[in-house]
Write a protein that holds these residues in place. Structure first.
Motif, short mmCIF file in Angstrom:
data_model
loop_
_atom_site.label_atom_id
_atom_site.label_comp_id
_atom_site.label_asym_id
_atom_site.label_seq_id
_atom_site.Cartn_x
_atom_site.Cartn_y
_atom_site.Cartn_z
N PHE A 60 42.21 43.73 26.43
CA PHE A 60 43.53 43.14 26.67
C PHE A 60 43.47 42.35 27.97
O PHE A 60 43.29 42.92 29.03
N ARG A 109 34.87 55.56 33.76
CA ARG A 109 35.77 56.54 33.16
C ARG A 109 35.51 56.76 31.68
O ARG A 109 35.88 57.78 31.12
N MET A 148 41.21 47.25 45.04
CA MET A 148 39.77 47.42 44.80
C MET A 148 39.05 46.07 44.84
O MET A 148 39.64 45.04 44.50
N ARG A 151 36.52 42.12 32.95
CA ARG A 151 36.82 43.56 33.01
C ARG A 151 37.04 44.15 31.61
O ARG A 151 36.70 45.30 31.36
N PHE A 201 35.70 50.24 37.05
CA PHE A 201 36.76 51.21 36.78
C PHE A 201 36.79 51.70 35.32
O PHE A 201 36.72 52.91 35.07
N PRO A 202 36.88 50.77 34.32
CA PRO A 202 36.91 51.28 32.94
C PRO A 202 35.57 51.88 32.52
O PRO A 202 35.53 52.80 31.70
N PHE A 223 45.55 40.31 30.50
CA PHE A 223 46.97 40.16 30.85
C PHE A 223 47.27 38.77 31.42
O PHE A 223 46.41 38.11 31.98
N ALA A 250 46.30 41.22 36.11
CA ALA A 250 46.48 42.66 36.36
C ALA A 250 45.25 43.30 36.99
O ALA A 250 44.87 44.41 36.65
N LEU A 251 44.63 42.58 37.93
CA LEU A 251 43.49 43.19 38.65
C LEU A 251 44.03 44.23 39.62
O LEU A 251 45.12 44.06 40.17
N TYR A 252 43.26 45.29 39.84
CA TYR A 252 43.69 46.34 40.78
C TYR A 252 43.49 45.78 42.20
O TYR A 252 42.37 45.64 42.66
N ASP A 253 44.61 45.48 42.86
CA ASP A 253 44.48 44.72 44.11
C ASP A 253 43.98 45.53 45.31
O ASP A 253 43.69 44.96 46.35
#
Lengths: 253, 257
Positions: B95, B118, B106, B164, B114-115, B97, B101-104
Protein backbone atom coordinates in the motif's frame (compact mmCIF):
# COMPACT_ATOMS: atom_id res chain seq x y z
CA UNK A 1 -30.00 15.16 24.92
CA UNK A 2 -30.66 11.51 24.00
CA UNK A 3 -27.99 11.79 21.29
CA UNK A 4 -25.45 13.16 23.81
CA UNK A 5 -26.12 10.29 26.21
CA UNK A 6 -25.82 7.82 23.34
CA UNK A 7 -22.50 9.35 22.26
CA UNK A 8 -21.23 9.26 25.83
CA UNK A 9 -22.13 5.59 26.19
CA UNK A 10 -20.48 4.81 22.85
CA UNK A 11 -17.33 6.62 24.04
CA UNK A 12 -17.29 4.54 27.25
CA UNK A 13 -17.70 1.37 25.17
CA UNK A 14 -14.73 2.40 23.00
CA UNK A 15 -12.60 3.14 26.07
CA UNK A 16 -13.54 -0.27 27.48
CA UNK A 17 -12.54 -2.01 24.23
CA UNK A 18 -9.27 -0.05 24.16
CA UNK A 19 -8.52 -1.14 27.73
CA UNK A 20 -9.38 -4.80 27.15
CA UNK A 21 -7.26 -4.81 24.00
CA UNK A 22 -4.30 -3.53 26.03
CA UNK A 23 -4.41 -6.51 28.40
CA UNK A 24 -4.94 -8.92 25.52
CA UNK A 25 -2.02 -7.56 23.49
CA UNK A 26 0.15 -7.34 26.61
CA UNK A 27 0.18 -11.09 27.15
CA UNK A 28 0.29 -12.28 23.54
CA UNK A 29 3.60 -12.52 21.62
CA UNK A 30 5.49 -11.09 19.82
CA UNK A 31 6.75 -8.60 22.41
CA UNK A 32 8.22 -5.25 21.40
CA UNK A 33 11.02 -5.17 24.02
CA UNK A 34 13.22 -2.74 22.08
CA UNK A 35 10.40 -0.23 21.72
CA UNK A 36 9.47 -0.56 25.41
CA UNK A 37 13.08 0.20 26.40
CA UNK A 38 13.19 3.13 23.96
CA UNK A 39 9.99 4.53 25.42
CA UNK A 40 11.30 4.07 28.98
CA UNK A 41 14.30 6.16 27.95
CA UNK A 42 12.11 8.82 26.26
CA UNK A 43 9.58 8.99 29.08
CA UNK A 44 11.80 8.36 32.09
CA UNK A 45 15.35 9.43 31.46
CA UNK A 46 14.46 12.59 29.54
CA UNK A 47 12.16 13.70 32.38
CA UNK A 48 14.91 13.58 34.99
CA UNK A 49 16.06 17.23 34.76
CA UNK A 50 12.53 18.63 35.11
CA UNK A 51 11.55 16.12 37.78
CA UNK A 52 14.75 16.80 39.75
CA UNK A 53 14.14 20.53 39.86
CA UNK A 54 10.45 20.18 40.73
CA UNK A 55 11.04 17.53 43.39
CA UNK A 56 13.75 19.61 45.05
CA UNK A 57 11.62 22.77 45.06
CA UNK A 58 8.58 20.95 46.47
CA UNK A 59 10.63 19.48 49.34
CA UNK A 60 12.37 22.78 50.06
CA UNK A 61 9.24 24.97 49.94
CA UNK A 62 7.02 22.52 51.85
CA UNK A 63 9.56 22.39 54.70
CA UNK A 64 9.90 26.17 54.69
CA UNK A 65 6.11 26.64 54.86
CA UNK A 66 5.62 24.01 57.56
CA UNK A 67 8.23 25.50 59.91
CA UNK A 68 6.17 28.46 61.31
CA UNK A 69 3.28 26.19 62.34
CA UNK A 70 5.57 23.78 64.17
CA UNK A 71 7.55 26.65 65.68
CA UNK A 72 4.38 27.84 67.51
CA UNK A 73 4.43 24.58 69.46
CA UNK A 74 8.23 24.39 69.71
CA UNK A 75 8.09 21.25 67.60
CA UNK A 76 10.52 22.08 64.77
CA UNK A 77 12.45 18.92 65.64
CA UNK A 78 9.52 17.00 64.16
CA UNK A 79 10.10 18.56 60.75
CA UNK A 80 12.02 15.54 59.28
CA UNK A 81 9.23 13.15 60.32
CA UNK A 82 6.53 15.50 59.00
CA UNK A 83 8.10 16.07 55.60
CA UNK A 84 9.03 12.41 55.12
CA UNK A 85 5.43 11.30 55.68
CA UNK A 86 4.02 14.12 53.55
CA UNK A 87 6.44 13.48 50.68
CA UNK A 88 6.20 9.70 50.63
CA UNK A 89 2.45 9.46 51.23
CA UNK A 90 1.20 12.26 49.01
CA UNK A 91 3.56 14.79 47.49
CA UNK A 92 6.01 12.59 45.57
CA UNK A 93 3.42 10.48 43.69
CA UNK A 94 1.19 13.48 43.04
CA UNK A 95 3.93 15.88 41.91
CA UNK A 96 5.52 13.24 39.67
CA UNK A 97 2.15 12.39 38.13
CA UNK A 98 1.24 16.01 37.50
CA UNK A 99 4.59 16.87 35.94
CA UNK A 100 4.45 13.71 33.84
CA UNK A 101 0.89 14.47 32.73
CA UNK A 102 2.16 17.75 31.32
CA UNK A 103 5.41 16.55 29.83
CA UNK A 104 4.80 12.92 28.87
CA UNK A 105 1.03 13.12 28.30
CA UNK A 106 1.23 15.95 25.80
CA UNK A 107 4.18 14.29 24.07
CA UNK A 108 2.37 10.96 23.61
CA UNK A 109 -0.93 12.62 22.64
CA UNK A 110 0.66 14.87 20.00
CA UNK A 111 2.98 12.17 18.62
CA UNK A 112 0.27 9.54 18.13
CA UNK A 113 -2.17 12.09 16.80
CA UNK A 114 0.26 13.38 14.18
CA UNK A 115 1.08 9.78 13.21
CA UNK A 116 -2.65 9.28 12.77
CA UNK A 117 -3.01 12.41 10.63
CA UNK A 118 -0.10 11.46 8.36
CA UNK A 119 -1.42 7.87 7.98
CA UNK A 120 1.69 6.39 9.64
CA UNK A 121 -0.52 4.21 11.86
CA UNK A 122 -2.39 2.90 8.79
CA UNK A 123 0.99 2.28 7.11
CA UNK A 124 2.04 0.11 10.05
CA UNK A 125 -1.22 -1.80 9.94
CA UNK A 126 -1.02 -2.59 6.21
CA UNK A 127 2.62 -3.67 6.47
CA UNK A 128 1.70 -6.52 8.79
CA UNK A 129 2.71 -4.76 12.02
CA UNK A 130 0.29 -4.50 14.89
CA UNK A 131 0.33 -0.73 15.62
CA UNK A 132 -1.51 -1.21 18.90
CA UNK A 133 1.21 -3.45 20.26
CA UNK A 134 4.06 -1.36 18.91
CA UNK A 135 2.74 2.10 19.77
CA UNK A 136 0.21 1.73 22.57
CA UNK A 137 1.30 -1.23 24.69
CA UNK A 138 4.91 -0.04 24.73
CA UNK A 139 3.97 3.48 25.84
CA UNK A 140 1.50 2.43 28.52
CA UNK A 141 4.01 -0.06 29.90
CA UNK A 142 6.76 2.55 29.84
CA UNK A 143 4.71 5.08 31.84
CA UNK A 144 3.59 2.36 34.28
CA UNK A 145 7.22 1.39 34.89
CA UNK A 146 8.97 4.76 34.76
CA UNK A 147 6.57 6.91 36.79
CA UNK A 148 7.02 4.73 39.93
CA UNK A 149 10.80 4.96 39.44
CA UNK A 150 10.55 8.73 39.03
CA UNK A 151 8.35 8.86 42.14
CA UNK A 152 11.06 7.17 44.22
CA UNK A 153 13.56 9.63 42.81
CA UNK A 154 11.29 12.62 43.61
CA UNK A 155 10.94 11.33 47.18
CA UNK A 156 14.70 11.29 47.55
CA UNK A 157 15.33 14.64 45.95
CA UNK A 158 12.39 16.18 47.86
CA UNK A 159 13.87 14.98 51.15
CA UNK A 160 17.22 16.50 50.16
CA UNK A 161 15.38 19.78 49.49
CA UNK A 162 13.71 19.50 52.89
CA UNK A 163 17.05 18.82 54.59
CA UNK A 164 18.65 21.88 52.96
CA UNK A 165 15.68 23.98 54.10
CA UNK A 166 16.09 22.75 57.69
CA UNK A 167 19.85 23.37 57.88
CA UNK A 168 19.35 26.90 56.62
CA UNK A 169 17.83 27.54 60.11
CA UNK A 170 19.01 24.77 62.45
CA UNK A 171 22.03 22.61 63.00
CA UNK A 172 21.13 19.07 61.97
CA UNK A 173 23.41 16.38 60.67
CA UNK A 174 22.36 14.46 57.58
CA UNK A 175 22.61 11.20 59.50
CA UNK A 176 20.18 12.29 62.21
CA UNK A 177 17.86 13.80 59.56
CA UNK A 178 17.63 10.52 57.64
CA UNK A 179 17.41 8.51 60.89
CA UNK A 180 14.27 10.48 61.76
CA UNK A 181 12.96 10.21 58.18
CA UNK A 182 13.25 6.43 58.03
CA UNK A 183 11.96 6.12 61.59
CA UNK A 184 8.77 7.88 60.56
CA UNK A 185 8.13 5.95 57.34
CA UNK A 186 6.56 2.52 57.47
CA UNK A 187 6.60 -0.20 54.83
CA UNK A 188 2.92 0.40 54.15
CA UNK A 189 3.74 4.02 53.25
CA UNK A 190 6.17 2.86 50.60
CA UNK A 191 3.74 0.23 49.30
CA UNK A 192 0.96 2.84 49.10
CA UNK A 193 3.32 5.17 47.24
CA UNK A 194 4.17 2.47 44.70
CA UNK A 195 0.48 1.61 44.20
CA UNK A 196 -0.35 5.28 43.64
CA UNK A 197 2.55 5.74 41.22
CA UNK A 198 1.67 2.64 39.16
CA UNK A 199 -2.00 3.69 38.97
CA UNK A 200 -1.06 7.25 37.98
CA UNK A 201 1.53 6.03 35.44
CA UNK A 202 -0.94 3.64 33.84
CA UNK A 203 -3.62 6.34 33.71
CA UNK A 204 -1.34 8.91 32.07
CA UNK A 205 -0.11 6.41 29.47
CA UNK A 206 -3.57 5.01 28.78
CA UNK A 207 -5.40 8.34 28.45
CA UNK A 208 -2.67 9.96 26.35
CA UNK A 209 -2.52 6.99 24.00
CA UNK A 210 -6.32 6.84 23.73
CA UNK A 211 -6.78 10.49 22.78
CA UNK A 212 -3.82 10.37 20.38
CA UNK A 213 -4.90 7.14 18.70
CA UNK A 214 -8.48 8.28 18.18
CA UNK A 215 -7.79 11.94 17.45
CA UNK A 216 -9.71 13.63 14.68
CA UNK A 217 -7.80 14.15 11.46
CA UNK A 218 -6.07 17.45 10.69
CA UNK A 219 -3.61 19.68 12.49
CA UNK A 220 -6.35 20.92 14.81
CA UNK A 221 -6.76 17.32 15.97
CA UNK A 222 -3.08 17.18 16.99
CA UNK A 223 -3.43 20.25 19.20
CA UNK A 224 -6.67 18.99 20.71
CA UNK A 225 -5.17 15.57 21.40
CA UNK A 226 -2.16 17.06 23.21
CA UNK A 227 -4.44 19.31 25.23
CA UNK A 228 -6.95 16.57 26.08
CA UNK A 229 -4.15 14.21 27.10
CA UNK A 230 -2.89 16.71 29.71
CA UNK A 231 -6.29 17.85 31.00
CA UNK A 232 -7.85 14.37 31.21
CA UNK A 233 -4.71 12.83 32.78
CA UNK A 234 -4.49 15.53 35.49
CA UNK A 235 -8.20 15.31 36.24
CA UNK A 236 -8.08 11.53 36.56
CA UNK A 237 -4.92 11.64 38.70
CA UNK A 238 -6.72 13.86 41.24
CA UNK A 239 -9.82 11.67 41.09
CA UNK A 240 -7.74 8.55 41.69
CA UNK A 241 -5.89 10.25 44.55
CA UNK A 242 -9.20 10.85 46.34
CA UNK A 243 -10.31 7.27 45.71
CA UNK A 244 -7.01 5.79 46.90
CA UNK A 245 -7.06 7.93 50.07
CA UNK A 246 -10.63 6.79 50.78
CA UNK A 247 -9.80 3.15 50.18
CA UNK A 248 -6.70 3.33 52.41
CA UNK A 249 -8.62 5.04 55.21
CA UNK A 250 -11.27 2.34 54.94
CA UNK A 251 -8.51 -0.10 55.93
CA UNK A 252 -7.57 2.21 58.88
CA UNK A 253 -4.39 3.37 57.19
CA UNK B 1 -8.87 -3.78 -25.92
CA UNK B 2 -5.20 -2.71 -26.38
CA UNK B 3 -3.12 -3.24 -23.25
CA UNK B 4 0.33 -2.08 -22.22
CA UNK B 5 1.57 -5.25 -20.53
CA UNK B 6 1.82 -8.68 -22.15
CA UNK B 7 1.96 -10.62 -18.89
CA UNK B 8 -1.69 -10.31 -17.83
CA UNK B 9 -3.48 -13.57 -17.03
CA UNK B 10 -7.20 -12.95 -17.53
CA UNK B 11 -8.02 -16.36 -16.06
CA UNK B 12 -6.52 -15.39 -12.70
CA UNK B 13 -8.49 -12.75 -10.81
CA UNK B 14 -6.45 -11.49 -7.82
CA UNK B 15 -9.03 -8.99 -6.53
CA UNK B 16 -12.78 -9.47 -6.94
CA UNK B 17 -15.05 -6.76 -5.55
CA UNK B 18 -18.76 -7.58 -5.69
CA UNK B 19 -21.64 -5.21 -5.03
CA UNK B 20 -19.84 -3.15 -2.37
CA UNK B 21 -21.60 -0.30 -0.57
CA UNK B 22 -19.97 2.18 1.80
CA UNK B 23 -21.35 5.30 3.41
CA UNK B 24 -20.16 7.76 6.04
CA UNK B 25 -23.13 9.03 8.03
CA UNK B 26 -25.67 10.21 5.49
CA UNK B 27 -23.09 10.40 2.68
CA UNK B 28 -23.25 7.40 0.34
CA UNK B 29 -19.80 7.05 -1.20
CA UNK B 30 -19.86 3.67 -2.91
CA UNK B 31 -23.19 2.42 -4.23
CA UNK B 32 -22.80 -1.12 -5.44
CA UNK B 33 -19.28 -1.26 -6.82
CA UNK B 34 -18.09 -4.26 -8.87
CA UNK B 35 -14.46 -4.62 -9.95
CA UNK B 36 -11.94 -7.29 -10.92
CA UNK B 37 -8.15 -7.03 -11.02
CA UNK B 38 -6.32 -9.66 -13.04
CA UNK B 39 -2.92 -11.12 -12.38
CA UNK B 40 -0.15 -8.90 -13.81
CA UNK B 41 -2.49 -6.04 -14.66
CA UNK B 42 -2.17 -2.33 -13.87
CA UNK B 43 -5.71 -1.08 -13.27
CA UNK B 44 -6.26 2.66 -12.98
CA UNK B 45 -9.22 4.01 -11.01
CA UNK B 46 -10.13 7.51 -12.14
CA UNK B 47 -12.55 9.85 -10.44
CA UNK B 48 -13.05 13.25 -8.92
CA UNK B 49 -11.85 14.03 -5.40
CA UNK B 50 -14.25 12.75 -2.75
CA UNK B 51 -15.83 10.07 -4.96
CA UNK B 52 -14.49 7.21 -2.85
CA UNK B 53 -11.37 6.11 -4.76
CA UNK B 54 -9.17 5.98 -1.67
CA UNK B 55 -12.03 4.42 0.31
CA UNK B 56 -12.04 1.59 -2.21
CA UNK B 57 -8.40 0.61 -1.63
CA UNK B 58 -8.80 1.04 2.13
CA UNK B 59 -11.65 -1.47 1.91
CA UNK B 60 -9.39 -3.86 -0.01
CA UNK B 61 -6.74 -3.74 2.74
CA UNK B 62 -9.46 -3.75 5.45
CA UNK B 63 -8.53 -0.41 6.91
CA UNK B 64 -12.28 0.18 6.49
CA UNK B 65 -15.20 -2.26 6.52
CA UNK B 66 -17.87 -2.21 3.78
CA UNK B 67 -21.54 -1.76 4.72
CA UNK B 68 -22.49 -4.45 2.22
CA UNK B 69 -20.87 -6.64 -0.41
CA UNK B 70 -17.83 -8.91 -0.61
CA UNK B 71 -14.17 -8.26 -1.36
CA UNK B 72 -11.99 -11.20 -2.29
CA UNK B 73 -8.24 -10.73 -2.39
CA UNK B 74 -6.08 -13.62 -3.62
CA UNK B 75 -9.00 -15.96 -3.05
CA UNK B 76 -9.77 -14.83 0.51
CA UNK B 77 -12.82 -12.85 1.61
CA UNK B 78 -11.13 -10.04 3.56
CA UNK B 79 -14.13 -9.39 5.80
CA UNK B 80 -14.70 -13.03 6.68
CA UNK B 81 -11.16 -13.95 7.79
CA UNK B 82 -9.66 -13.38 11.26
CA UNK B 83 -7.36 -10.42 11.99
CA UNK B 84 -4.43 -12.83 12.21
CA UNK B 85 -5.19 -14.19 8.74
CA UNK B 86 -5.69 -10.63 7.51
CA UNK B 87 -2.27 -9.67 8.84
CA UNK B 88 -0.74 -12.49 6.78
CA UNK B 89 -2.75 -11.47 3.73
CA UNK B 90 -1.61 -7.86 4.12
CA UNK B 91 1.98 -9.00 3.64
CA UNK B 92 0.96 -9.84 0.07
CA UNK B 93 -0.65 -6.42 -0.49
CA UNK B 94 1.59 -3.37 -0.78
CA UNK B 95 0.00 0.00 0.00
CA UNK B 96 1.62 3.22 -1.20
CA UNK B 97 0.00 6.15 0.63
CA UNK B 98 -0.79 9.52 -0.89
CA UNK B 99 1.54 11.33 1.52
CA UNK B 100 4.05 8.46 1.60
CA UNK B 101 3.37 7.92 5.35
CA UNK B 102 7.06 7.47 6.15
CA UNK B 103 7.83 7.12 9.86
CA UNK B 104 9.31 10.55 10.46
CA UNK B 105 11.22 9.61 13.61
CA UNK B 106 13.23 6.94 11.75
CA UNK B 107 15.94 7.11 9.08
CA UNK B 108 15.17 5.76 5.59
CA UNK B 109 17.06 2.57 6.47
CA UNK B 110 14.91 2.06 9.61
CA UNK B 111 11.76 2.85 7.65
CA UNK B 112 12.55 0.08 5.19
CA UNK B 113 13.69 -2.36 7.86
CA UNK B 114 10.55 -1.84 9.92
CA UNK B 115 8.17 -4.21 8.06
CA UNK B 116 10.99 -6.64 7.36
CA UNK B 117 12.22 -7.24 10.91
CA UNK B 118 8.67 -7.67 12.15
CA UNK B 119 7.53 -10.11 9.52
CA UNK B 120 10.68 -12.06 8.71
CA UNK B 121 12.19 -12.49 12.12
CA UNK B 122 14.69 -15.15 11.07
CA UNK B 123 16.64 -12.82 8.77
CA UNK B 124 20.19 -11.95 9.81
CA UNK B 125 21.44 -8.36 9.98
CA UNK B 126 23.43 -8.93 6.79
CA UNK B 127 20.37 -10.22 4.93
CA UNK B 128 18.26 -7.30 6.16
CA UNK B 129 20.86 -4.79 4.96
CA UNK B 130 21.02 -6.51 1.57
CA UNK B 131 17.22 -6.44 1.16
CA UNK B 132 17.05 -2.77 2.14
CA UNK B 133 19.78 -1.83 -0.31
CA UNK B 134 18.22 -3.89 -3.13
CA UNK B 135 14.78 -2.23 -2.97
CA UNK B 136 16.20 1.23 -2.40
CA UNK B 137 18.42 0.73 -5.40
CA UNK B 138 15.38 -0.38 -7.42
CA UNK B 139 13.78 3.04 -6.81
CA UNK B 140 17.09 4.84 -7.45
CA UNK B 141 17.61 6.24 -3.96
CA UNK B 142 20.42 4.17 -2.49
CA UNK B 143 22.26 7.37 -1.45
CA UNK B 144 19.45 8.35 0.97
CA UNK B 145 19.91 5.33 3.27
CA UNK B 146 20.89 7.25 6.38
CA UNK B 147 18.84 10.40 5.77
CA UNK B 148 15.67 11.36 7.61
CA UNK B 149 12.34 11.55 5.67
CA UNK B 150 12.20 15.31 6.31
CA UNK B 151 15.40 15.73 4.27
CA UNK B 152 13.82 14.24 1.12
CA UNK B 153 11.76 15.91 -1.62
CA UNK B 154 8.13 14.93 -2.25
CA UNK B 155 9.06 12.68 -5.17
CA UNK B 156 11.84 10.98 -3.21
CA UNK B 157 9.46 10.34 -0.33
CA UNK B 158 6.99 8.70 -2.72
CA UNK B 159 9.76 6.47 -4.07
CA UNK B 160 10.88 5.47 -0.58
CA UNK B 161 7.23 4.76 0.31
CA UNK B 162 7.02 2.43 -2.69
CA UNK B 163 10.35 0.82 -1.76
CA UNK B 164 9.07 0.17 1.77
CA UNK B 165 6.12 -1.77 0.40
CA UNK B 166 8.26 -3.63 -2.14
CA UNK B 167 10.57 -4.96 0.56
CA UNK B 168 8.00 -7.62 1.44
CA UNK B 169 7.65 -8.60 -2.27
CA UNK B 170 3.85 -8.27 -2.40
CA UNK B 171 1.66 -9.81 -5.11
CA UNK B 172 -0.54 -6.72 -5.33
CA UNK B 173 0.26 -3.01 -5.09
CA UNK B 174 -2.28 -0.34 -4.21
CA UNK B 175 -1.15 3.18 -5.14
CA UNK B 176 -3.11 6.06 -3.65
CA UNK B 177 -2.61 9.18 -5.82
CA UNK B 178 1.05 8.40 -6.62
CA UNK B 179 1.61 11.64 -8.56
CA UNK B 180 -0.43 14.06 -6.44
CA UNK B 181 1.40 17.29 -5.68
CA UNK B 182 4.46 16.51 -7.83
CA UNK B 183 5.96 18.41 -10.76
CA UNK B 184 5.49 16.92 -14.28
CA UNK B 185 9.02 15.51 -14.53
CA UNK B 186 8.80 13.78 -11.16
CA UNK B 187 5.32 12.50 -12.17
CA UNK B 188 6.92 10.97 -15.23
CA UNK B 189 9.58 9.29 -13.08
CA UNK B 190 6.95 7.89 -10.70
CA UNK B 191 4.87 6.58 -13.63
CA UNK B 192 7.96 4.87 -15.06
CA UNK B 193 8.65 3.39 -11.64
CA UNK B 194 5.10 1.97 -11.41
CA UNK B 195 5.54 0.30 -14.82
CA UNK B 196 8.99 -0.91 -13.83
CA UNK B 197 7.64 -2.41 -10.61
CA UNK B 198 4.91 -4.19 -12.59
CA UNK B 199 7.42 -5.79 -14.96
CA UNK B 200 10.32 -6.39 -12.60
CA UNK B 201 8.44 -7.70 -9.56
CA UNK B 202 5.50 -9.28 -11.51
CA UNK B 203 2.98 -7.33 -9.48
CA UNK B 204 -0.69 -6.56 -10.17
CA UNK B 205 -1.63 -2.99 -9.23
CA UNK B 206 -4.54 -0.68 -8.62
CA UNK B 207 -3.58 2.94 -9.19
CA UNK B 208 -5.91 5.57 -7.76
CA UNK B 209 -5.48 8.89 -9.53
CA UNK B 210 -7.11 11.86 -11.18
CA UNK B 211 -3.99 12.56 -13.23
CA UNK B 212 -4.85 11.52 -16.80
CA UNK B 213 -1.20 11.49 -17.94
CA UNK B 214 -0.49 8.97 -15.20
CA UNK B 215 -3.59 6.95 -16.16
CA UNK B 216 -2.55 6.86 -19.80
CA UNK B 217 1.03 5.87 -19.05
CA UNK B 218 0.53 3.16 -16.43
CA UNK B 219 -2.96 1.77 -17.06
CA UNK B 220 -3.59 -1.51 -18.86
CA UNK B 221 -7.25 -0.90 -18.13
CA UNK B 222 -9.03 2.15 -16.73
CA UNK B 223 -12.24 2.38 -14.75
CA UNK B 224 -14.00 5.60 -13.85
CA UNK B 225 -15.88 6.11 -10.63
CA UNK B 226 -18.95 8.26 -11.22
CA UNK B 227 -21.69 8.78 -8.65
CA UNK B 228 -20.55 5.86 -6.51
CA UNK B 229 -20.34 3.29 -9.33
CA UNK B 230 -17.92 2.28 -12.05
CA UNK B 231 -19.81 3.55 -15.05
CA UNK B 232 -17.00 3.46 -17.60
CA UNK B 233 -14.35 0.84 -18.26
CA UNK B 234 -11.79 0.24 -21.00
CA UNK B 235 -8.61 1.63 -22.48
CA UNK B 236 -7.76 5.32 -22.17
CA UNK B 237 -9.23 6.07 -25.61
CA UNK B 238 -12.39 4.04 -24.93
CA UNK B 239 -13.03 5.79 -21.62
CA UNK B 240 -12.99 9.28 -23.11
CA UNK B 241 -14.78 8.47 -26.36
CA UNK B 242 -18.12 9.67 -24.97
CA UNK B 243 -20.48 12.63 -24.85
CA UNK B 244 -21.00 12.28 -21.09
CA UNK B 245 -20.24 15.76 -19.69
CA UNK B 246 -18.91 14.36 -16.40
CA UNK B 247 -16.22 12.51 -18.36
CA UNK B 248 -15.57 15.16 -21.00
CA UNK B 249 -14.92 17.87 -18.41
CA UNK B 250 -12.34 15.63 -16.79
CA UNK B 251 -10.52 15.19 -20.10
CA UNK B 252 -10.82 18.82 -21.19
CA UNK B 253 -9.21 20.09 -17.99
CA UNK B 254 -6.25 17.72 -18.19
CA UNK B 255 -5.59 18.18 -21.92
CA UNK B 256 -6.75 21.74 -22.41
CA UNK B 257 -5.77 23.17 -25.79
Amino acid sequence: MVKSIKNLLLEFARIHRFLMRFFRELITPPYEFKEIIRQCYEIGWKSFPLISLTGFIVGFVFTKQSRPSLEEFGATSWLPSLISIAIVRALAPLVTALISSGKVGSQIGAELSSMNVTEQIDAMEVSGTNPYKYLIVSRILATSIMIPILTFYVSGIGLVGGYLSIISHDDLSMLSFFTQVFGAIEYIDVIAMVIRAVVFGFTIGFISCYVGYYSSKGTEGVGKAANSAVVASMFLVFLEEILIVQILSFFNY
Amino acid sequence: MPVKSKNIDYNDCVIDIRDVYKSFGSLDVLKGVNLKLYNGENLVVLGRSGTGKSVLIKLISRLLEPDKGTIEVLGQNVNAISMKEMQLLRLRIGFSFQNSALYDSMTIRKNLEFPLVRNKRKLTRKEINKEVETVLDAVGLIHTLDQMPSELSGGQRKRVGIARTLILYPDIMLYDEPTAGLDPITCLEINKLINDVQERFKISSIVITHDLACAKMVGDRIVMLLDGRFEREGSFEEIFNTNDDRVKLFYDYNFIE
